[in-house]
Design a protein around this motif. Sequence first.
Motif, PDB file in Angstrom:
ATOM      1  N   LYS A 149      13.588   0.419   0.233  1.00 56.06           N
ATOM      2  CA  LYS A 149      14.034   1.627   0.922  1.00 56.06           C
ATOM      3  C   LYS A 149      14.912   2.469  -0.007  1.00 56.06           C
ATOM      4  CE  LYS A 149      16.937   2.654   4.932  1.00 56.06           C
ATOM      5  NZ  LYS A 149      18.016   3.321   4.285  1.00 56.06           N
ATOM      6  N   ASP A 150      14.697   3.785   0.017  1.00 57.40           N
ATOM      7  CA  ASP A 150      15.515   4.747  -0.723  1.00 57.40           C
ATOM      8  C   ASP A 150      15.674   4.372  -2.193  1.00 57.40           C
ATOM      9  OD1 ASP A 150      15.815   6.087   1.683  1.00 57.40           O
ATOM     10  OD2 ASP A 150      17.714   5.121   2.147  1.00 57.40           O
ATOM     11  N   ASN A 151      14.575   4.104  -2.834  1.00 54.07           N
ATOM     12  CA  ASN A 151      14.600   3.652  -4.217  1.00 54.07           C
ATOM     13  C   ASN A 151      13.610   4.473  -5.034  1.00 54.07           C
ATOM     14  OD1 ASN A 151      15.127   2.004  -6.460  1.00 54.07           O
ATOM     15  ND2 ASN A 151      15.303   0.193  -5.176  1.00 54.07           N
ATOM     16  N   ILE A 152      13.138   3.905  -6.115  1.00 54.66           N
ATOM     17  CA  ILE A 152      12.169   4.541  -7.009  1.00 54.66           C
ATOM     18  C   ILE A 152      10.838   3.815  -6.877  1.00 54.66           C
ATOM     19  CG2 ILE A 152      11.591   5.023  -9.423  1.00 54.66           C
ATOM     20  CD1 ILE A 152      13.981   6.622  -8.503  1.00 54.66           C
ATOM     21  N   ILE A 153       9.768   4.582  -6.737  1.00 50.29           N
ATOM     22  CA  ILE A 153       8.418   4.025  -6.776  1.00 50.29           C
ATOM     23  C   ILE A 153       7.861   4.337  -8.157  1.00 50.29           C
ATOM     24  CG2 ILE A 153       6.060   4.199  -5.885  1.00 50.29           C
ATOM     25  CD1 ILE A 153       7.274   4.995  -3.186  1.00 50.29           C
ATOM     26  N   ARG A 154       7.448   3.321  -8.862  1.00 50.39           N
ATOM     27  CA  ARG A 154       6.797   3.525 -10.169  1.00 50.39           C
ATOM     28  C   ARG A 154       5.317   3.758  -9.884  1.00 50.39           C
ATOM     29  NH1 ARG A 154       8.742   1.926 -14.963  1.00 50.39           N
ATOM     30  NH2 ARG A 154       6.812   0.842 -15.388  1.00 50.39           N
ATOM     31  N   ALA A 176       8.800   8.345   4.017  1.00 50.51           N
ATOM     32  CA  ALA A 176       9.912   8.831   3.195  1.00 50.51           C
ATOM     33  C   ALA A 176       9.581  10.181   2.569  1.00 50.51           C
ATOM     34  CB  ALA A 176      10.237   7.813   2.108  1.00 50.51           C
ATOM     35  N   PHE A 177      10.632  10.930   2.313  1.00 54.17           N
ATOM     36  CA  PHE A 177      10.502  12.192   1.589  1.00 54.17           C
ATOM     37  C   PHE A 177      10.564  11.894   0.102  1.00 54.17           C
ATOM     38  CE2 PHE A 177      12.698  13.195   5.570  1.00 54.17           C
ATOM     39  CZ  PHE A 177      11.844  14.159   6.079  1.00 54.17           C
ATOM     40  N   ILE A 178       9.801  12.619  -0.669  1.00 52.61           N
ATOM     41  CA  ILE A 178       9.917  12.528  -2.124  1.00 52.61           C
ATOM     42  C   ILE A 178      11.016  13.499  -2.520  1.00 52.61           C
ATOM     43  CG2 ILE A 178       8.779  12.982  -4.325  1.00 52.61           C
ATOM     44  CD1 ILE A 178       6.150  12.081  -3.010  1.00 52.61           C
ATOM     45  N   VAL A 179      12.077  12.986  -3.117  1.00 46.47           N
ATOM     46  CA  VAL A 179      13.225  13.820  -3.468  1.00 46.47           C
ATOM     47  C   VAL A 179      13.308  14.105  -4.962  1.00 46.47           C
ATOM     48  CG1 VAL A 179      14.570  13.207  -1.439  1.00 46.47           C
ATOM     49  CG2 VAL A 179      14.767  11.810  -3.498  1.00 46.47           C
ATOM     50  N   GLY A 180      12.424  13.499  -5.728  1.00 46.20           N
ATOM     51  CA  GLY A 180      12.411  13.765  -7.161  1.00 46.20           C
ATOM     52  C   GLY A 180      11.324  12.975  -7.861  1.00 46.20           C
ATOM     53  N   MET A 181      10.896  13.513  -8.993  1.00 39.71           N
ATOM     54  CA  MET A 181       9.918  12.823  -9.834  1.00 39.71           C
ATOM     55  C   MET A 181      10.381  12.925 -11.278  1.00 39.71           C
ATOM     56  SD  MET A 181       6.160  13.819  -8.448  1.00 39.71           S
ATOM     57  CE  MET A 181       5.709  13.660  -6.741  1.00 39.71           C
ATOM     58  N   GLU A 182      10.130  11.866 -12.011  1.00 40.43           N
ATOM     59  CA  GLU A 182      10.518  11.836 -13.420  1.00 40.43           C
ATOM     60  C   GLU A 182       9.378  11.272 -14.256  1.00 40.43           C
ATOM     61  OE1 GLU A 182      13.386   8.835 -15.287  1.00 40.43           O
ATOM     62  OE2 GLU A 182      14.645  10.598 -14.850  1.00 40.43           O
ATOM     63  N   THR A 186       4.846   7.636 -13.459  1.00 37.02           N
ATOM     64  CA  THR A 186       5.849   8.584 -12.977  1.00 37.02           C
ATOM     65  C   THR A 186       6.791   7.848 -12.038  1.00 37.02           C
ATOM     66  OG1 THR A 186       4.285  10.416 -13.105  1.00 37.02           O
ATOM     67  CG2 THR A 186       6.200  10.737 -11.696  1.00 37.02           C
ATOM     68  N   ASN A 187       8.078   8.056 -12.213  1.00 30.90           N
ATOM     69  CA  ASN A 187       9.066   7.494 -11.306  1.00 30.90           C
ATOM     70  C   ASN A 187       9.269   8.480 -10.157  1.00 30.90           C
ATOM     71  OD1 ASN A 187       9.524   5.212 -12.904  1.00 30.90           O
ATOM     72  ND2 ASN A 187      10.968   6.336 -14.171  1.00 30.90           N
ATOM     73  N   VAL A 188       8.980   8.031  -8.938  1.00 33.41           N
ATOM     74  CA  VAL A 188       9.064   8.871  -7.746  1.00 33.41           C
ATOM     75  C   VAL A 188      10.255   8.396  -6.918  1.00 33.41           C
ATOM     76  CG1 VAL A 188       7.858   9.616  -5.660  1.00 33.41           C
ATOM     77  CG2 VAL A 188       6.554   9.186  -7.751  1.00 33.41           C
ATOM     78  N   GLU A 216       0.855  -1.181   0.000  1.00 31.75           N
ATOM     79  CA  GLU A 216       0.000   0.000   0.000  1.00 31.75           C
ATOM     80  C   GLU A 216       0.898   1.240   0.000  1.00 31.75           C
ATOM     81  OE1 GLU A 216      -3.357   1.998   2.928  1.00 31.75           O
ATOM     82  OE2 GLU A 216      -2.890  -0.127   3.125  1.00 31.75           O
ATOM     83  N   ILE A 217       0.585   2.208  -0.860  1.00 31.82           N
ATOM     84  CA  ILE A 217       1.375   3.433  -0.978  1.00 31.82           C
ATOM     85  C   ILE A 217       0.441   4.632  -0.887  1.00 31.82           C
ATOM     86  CG2 ILE A 217       2.916   4.792  -2.454  1.00 31.82           C
ATOM     87  CD1 ILE A 217       3.666   2.136  -3.855  1.00 31.82           C
ATOM     88  N   ARG A 218       0.849   5.642  -0.109  1.00 34.38           N
ATOM     89  CA  ARG A 218       0.086   6.897  -0.002  1.00 34.38           C
ATOM     90  C   ARG A 218       1.037   8.064  -0.240  1.00 34.38           C
ATOM     91  NH1 ARG A 218      -4.220   7.934   3.838  1.00 34.38           N
ATOM     92  NH2 ARG A 218      -5.659   6.232   3.607  1.00 34.38           N
ATOM     93  N   LEU A 219       0.691   8.920  -1.183  1.00 35.05           N
ATOM     94  CA  LEU A 219       1.404  10.174  -1.381  1.00 35.05           C
ATOM     95  C   LEU A 219       0.700  11.238  -0.554  1.00 35.05           C
ATOM     96  CD1 LEU A 219       2.050  10.275  -5.238  1.00 35.05           C
ATOM     97  CD2 LEU A 219       3.446   9.246  -3.447  1.00 35.05           C
TER      98      LEU A 219
END
Length: 143
Positions: A53-58, A86-92, A99-101, A8-11
């Motif tokens: 941990k500390d990776n990319i969420i698709r 976790a903090f979002i440090v970038g999006m692509e 989107t790669n988060v 489960e993921i929540r932004l």
Amino acid sequence: MALTPDTEIRLLKLPLTIDNKNQLTFANLEAQTNYFLSIEDNIEIDQCSYQRKDNIIRFPAHIDSIIQYDYVMYKNKNYGNKWFYAFIVGMEYENDGMTNVAIQTDVFQTWQFDILWKQSFIEREMLAVSDDVPRCKFTSRRS
């Protein structure tokens, strides 16, 4: 043995910053979880693959629809009931539906109830700016 994706993921949008100058403290784990789950401005998805941990969420959304979010919480339900923060440090932008988060773990929120505080003493001193000089001397070994 293959596992069914069950993460489960929540932004979220939060006042927390990666420099940890402002952190939230809670009386217990339940209060922390309830606070984060009560934030109304969020996007939630479930049945995702395992999140590292500390990776990319698709994240299956267009970047323009999620760009305002700055924080994420996720739980890998196949491996326990722990929420990771976790903090979002970038999006692509990958494409219109993906989107790669990039995330960086908020160590304090994730582990604050697992910290073993030992007895300690904090000594505070006041020092005039004019007296604030280094106590050791450094020499240079230049030829």
